[in-house]
Design an enzyme around this catalytic site. Structure first.
Site, short mmCIF file in Angstrom:
data_model
loop_
_atom_site.label_atom_id
_atom_site.label_comp_id
_atom_site.label_asym_id
_atom_site.label_seq_id
_atom_site.Cartn_x
_atom_site.Cartn_y
_atom_site.Cartn_z
N ARG A 97 0.82 -1.22 0.00
CA ARG A 97 0.00 0.00 0.00
C ARG A 97 0.85 1.27 0.00
NH1 ARG A 97 -2.39 1.43 4.34
NH2 ARG A 97 -2.73 -0.68 5.11
N TYR A 145 -17.41 13.79 -17.18
CA TYR A 145 -17.81 12.39 -17.13
C TYR A 145 -18.91 12.24 -16.06
CZ TYR A 145 -17.61 7.52 -15.74
OH TYR A 145 -17.95 6.24 -15.40
N ASP A 175 -9.02 16.87 -16.98
CA ASP A 175 -9.18 15.44 -17.26
C ASP A 175 -8.78 15.25 -18.73
OD1 ASP A 175 -10.18 12.91 -18.02
OD2 ASP A 175 -11.68 12.96 -16.42
N LYS A 226 -9.12 3.70 -20.01
CA LYS A 226 -9.49 3.99 -21.40
C LYS A 226 -8.26 3.85 -22.32
CE LYS A 226 -13.28 4.89 -19.16
NZ LYS A 226 -13.70 6.21 -18.73
C1 PLP Z 1 -14.25 6.79 -17.49
C2 PLP Z 1 -13.89 8.16 -17.14
C3 PLP Z 1 -13.59 8.51 -15.81
C4 PLP Z 1 -13.70 7.53 -14.67
O1 PLP Z 1 -12.70 6.56 -14.74
P1 PLP Z 1 -12.86 5.06 -14.16
O2 PLP Z 1 -11.56 4.44 -14.54
O3 PLP Z 1 -14.06 4.45 -14.83
O4 PLP Z 1 -13.05 5.18 -12.70
C5 PLP Z 1 -13.20 9.81 -15.57
N1 PLP Z 1 -13.12 10.73 -16.55
C6 PLP Z 1 -13.42 10.42 -17.83
C7 PLP Z 1 -13.33 11.49 -18.89
C8 PLP Z 1 -13.82 9.14 -18.17
O5 PLP Z 1 -14.13 8.86 -19.44
#
Ligand code: PLP
Length: 406
Positions: free
Chosen positions: A62, A116, A181, A206
């Site tokens: 951790r 998101y 983001d 992603k």
């Molecule tokens: C999917 C997504 C998230 C969240 O991410 P997770 O890995 O599903 O927790 C945050 N921001 C954007 C733009 C996303 O597409």
């Protein structure tokens, strides 16, 4: 400085040849032997006080893991930041940022829609004790308060692909850190810190992972902020599994190639969709990228039910093409009125373009778009070759859902 394509395959791996290795090792240990307890006490004190990466051998999973650290090093190099801190998911990464600011008494967040869906929900619901003010980009400066700890934006935004001028926003934020983001653009197309953002968030689930088989999040930032994030991660436990760290490092090596190839497919599909009378609007970023948002004249649920090669599924950034209806899935958790005012209409579809041949993708979309007269004859349907088409969902059920949603 080495070019991005070179960093993608070498960063985080610089020591391997010296160790006589080629592929990075996966260290699955949760704990590590140490015969020097006095030394360990001093190292743990140092970590607790400053959040600096541990000097010497690891202590406990951790606090940090060598395989995950390789991914962090590589991502920081790609984003052009001092450091990066990885988490179990994108939402765990965002949570750590909010908790780190809260702990300093800075519980107010200024944010621009759309974000998101779950990021919007986390801020709106105040689940972590934050308070959010939603603004237009021009309203950021006026919304700042003495307790504002963060300004949060996405560009291109999920799911509308709306783009923001990050440089202008960073200026409006004054001393408050701007979090961008960068999940949709990836560092291949955009490096937000070069435009003044202090924090870069990724859902590494992603494009960074890129193959639809890893869930992860990461924040790229300066070392001072990274230390706070490591302390939060240590205390709250949202760590990334070492195997995921390995897969992400591997994913980064093909990131530039994947993003460029998928973007060229997406640009061509966006062009064809924009020229198609069955399509009402197409949103494709100036920046480029592999995401397309579009609105159809007909029923978006029918289109989702009609794809065969493309997978109807939430998420994005994989090697294969995915399509989903944000108002039903990715942004369902956002209040309907907030969704609409931020451009997420009930007719909007979000397409994550993969690496298939563009003609095969177009044939599938063309078939699924159907005919506007609703004759039931789907153009292109007979031209689909290969395995048996997937059975389509019952039309009547799909239409009923659509009407219920209006
Ligand atoms: C999917 C997504 C998230 C969240 O991410 P997770 O890995 O599903 O927790 C945050 N921001 C954007 C733009 C996303 O597409």
């Amino acid at each position: 400085m080495r070019a991005l394509a070179t960093e993608a395959v070498h960063a985080g791996r610089d020591d391997l040849a010296r160790q006589g290795l080629h592929a990075p090792p996966i260290d699955l240990s949760t704990t590590y032997p140490s015969y020097d307890s006095r030394g360990e006490a001093a190292r743990i004190d140092a970590f607790a006080a400053h959040g600096a990466p541990l000097e010497g051998p690891p202590v406990y999973g951790r606090l940090g893991n060598p395989t995950v650290a390789r991914f962090e090093t590589a991502l920081a190099r790609l984003e052009g930041t001092e450091s990066a801190v990885a988490f179990a998911s994108g939402m765990a990464a965002l949570s750590a940022v909010l908790l780190a600011r809260n702990a300093m008494g800075l519980r107010h967040v200024v944010a621009v829609r759309p974000l998101y869906g779950c990021s919007d929900h986390l801020l709106t619901a105040g689940l972590l004790g934050t308070e959010v003010t939603w603004v237009d980009p021009a309203g950021i400066a006026d919304a700042l308060r003495p307790d504002t700890g963060l300004v949060m934006v996405e560009s291109p935004a999920n799911p509308t692909l709306a783009e923001l001028d990050l440089r202008a926003l960073a200026h409006a934020c004054r001393t408050v850190p701007l979090l961008a983001d960068n999940t949709f653009a990836t560092p291949v197309l955009q490096r937000p810190v070069e435009q003044g953002a202090r924090l870069v968030l990724h859902s590494a689930t992603k494009y960074l992972g890129g193959h639809g088989d890893v869930m992860a999040g990461v924040v790229a930032c300066d070392e001072a902020f990274a230390r706070r994030l490591r302390q939060v991660r240590f205390a709250t436990g949202g760590v990334l599994h070492p195997l995921a760290g390995y897969l992400l490092l591997r994913g980064l090596s093909t990131l530039p190639v994947r993003v460029r190839a998928a973007s060229s497919n997406a640009a061509e599909l966006a062009r064809r969709l924009a020229a198609d009378p069955r399509v009402a609007r197409v949103h494709y970023p100036r920046l480029g990228g592999a995401m397309i948002a579009f609105e159809v004249h007909g029923d978006p649920h029918e289109l989702i039910a009609g794809v065969r090669l493309i997978t109807p599924a939430v998420s994005l950034g994989s090697v294969d093409t995915l399509i989903q209806h944000p108002a039903s899935i990715s942004h369902r958790i956002v209040d309907a009125e907030d969704r609409r005012t931020s451009g997420v209409s009930d007719r909007l579809l979000r397409l994550s373009v993969g690496l298939e041949d563009v003609e095969d993708l177009w044939r599938d979309l063309d078939g699924a778009l159907g005919t506007r007269r609703g004759s039931g004859v789907r153009r292109g349907a007979v031209a689909v070759s290969g395995p048996q088409p997937r059975p389509r969902g019952p039309r009547a059920a799909a239409s009923a859902t659509a009407h219920a949603d209006q």
